[in-house]
Motif scaffolding. Sequence first.
Motif, PDB file in Angstrom:
ATOM      1  N   TYR A 196       0.840  -1.198   0.000  1.00 17.52           N
ATOM      2  CA  TYR A 196       0.000   0.000   0.000  1.00 17.52           C
ATOM      3  C   TYR A 196       0.878   1.252   0.000  1.00 17.52           C
ATOM      4  N   PRO A 197       0.422   2.328  -0.660  1.00 11.89           N
ATOM      5  CA  PRO A 197       1.192   3.579  -0.594  1.00 11.89           C
ATOM      6  C   PRO A 197       1.346   4.036   0.853  1.00 11.89           C
ATOM      7  N   SER A 198       2.573   4.384   1.235  1.00 14.44           N
ATOM      8  CA  SER A 198       2.816   4.822   2.613  1.00 14.44           C
ATOM      9  C   SER A 198       3.279   6.275   2.680  1.00 14.44           C
ATOM     10  N   GLN A 199       3.862   6.771   1.597  1.00 18.10           N
ATOM     11  CA  GLN A 199       4.328   8.155   1.604  1.00 18.10           C
ATOM     12  C   GLN A 199       4.343   8.705   0.184  1.00 18.10           C
ATOM     13  N   GLU A 200       4.030   9.997   0.096  1.00 23.41           N
ATOM     14  CA  GLU A 200       4.038  10.721  -1.171  1.00 23.41           C
ATOM     15  C   GLU A 200       4.728  12.049  -0.888  1.00 23.41           C
ATOM     16  N   VAL A 201       5.842  12.293  -1.571  1.00 20.14           N
ATOM     17  CA  VAL A 201       6.605  13.525  -1.369  1.00 20.14           C
ATOM     18  C   VAL A 201       6.461  14.384  -2.624  1.00 20.14           C
ATOM     19  N   GLN A 220       1.612  11.195   4.293  1.00 21.65           N
ATOM     20  CA  GLN A 220       1.844   9.862   4.831  1.00 21.65           C
ATOM     21  C   GLN A 220       0.507   9.177   5.013  1.00 21.65           C
ATOM     22  N   TYR A 221       0.484   7.869   4.774  1.00 17.37           N
ATOM     23  CA  TYR A 221      -0.737   7.088   4.850  1.00 17.37           C
ATOM     24  C   TYR A 221      -0.536   5.952   5.850  1.00 17.37           C
ATOM     25  N   ILE A 222      -1.410   5.900   6.831  1.00 20.23           N
ATOM     26  CA  ILE A 222      -1.384   4.855   7.848  1.00 20.23           C
ATOM     27  C   ILE A 222      -2.678   4.055   7.713  1.00 20.23           C
ATOM     28  N   TYR A 223      -2.558   2.741   7.646  1.00 18.40           N
ATOM     29  CA  TYR A 223      -3.710   1.863   7.447  1.00 18.40           C
ATOM     30  C   TYR A 223      -3.999   1.083   8.716  1.00 18.40           C
TER      31      TYR A 223
END
Length: 167
Positions: free
Chosen positions: A125-130, A143-146
């Motif tokens: 899963y995507p966890s970070q996008e800069v 930042q993505y937390i699931y």
Amino acid sequence: KYTESGEIDNQYKYFYNLKNQRIRMDMLTSMGVLIRWIEYRYNEKEHLIQDQSFAADSTPEKLFVYHYDSLDKVVEDYTYLSDGKLNMRFTYVYNEKDQVIENKRFSPEGDLLRSLQFSYNESGYPSQEVHLSADGEIQRTMQYIYQWDQLGNWVQKVIYENSLPIQ
């Protein structure tokens, strides 16, 4: 699509060919009046190569054109305006798991406008996008937390922008 009060906002109708490829999407008002539509075109390998939007009066709007590498991954896409002029070019870089790790956006003249870098967690899963400016300065970090339930079902995604929760 619904408004905040729960009323129907816009309607979307999808049309598919015999290969189960989307060939058209109509966007309609809540009353069923056509607003615009998008037509999709595929190559002999069944990859999406173009999508063209049209106004209700059949006037062409934006055109997106996709280019693939020898591994059948989109490596570039071009956006053209209704007058046929190039609006933007995007490039994509993938990791060994075929996940996009970099996306760059270029002006019609070829100047880098911005870039995005992506990271993924161990589950894919995507966890970070800069988000980076043309000169490489970090503009924002997402930042993505699931969270999953006891049965392993994904139940929540918390989004942080520059370390602050936004959703």
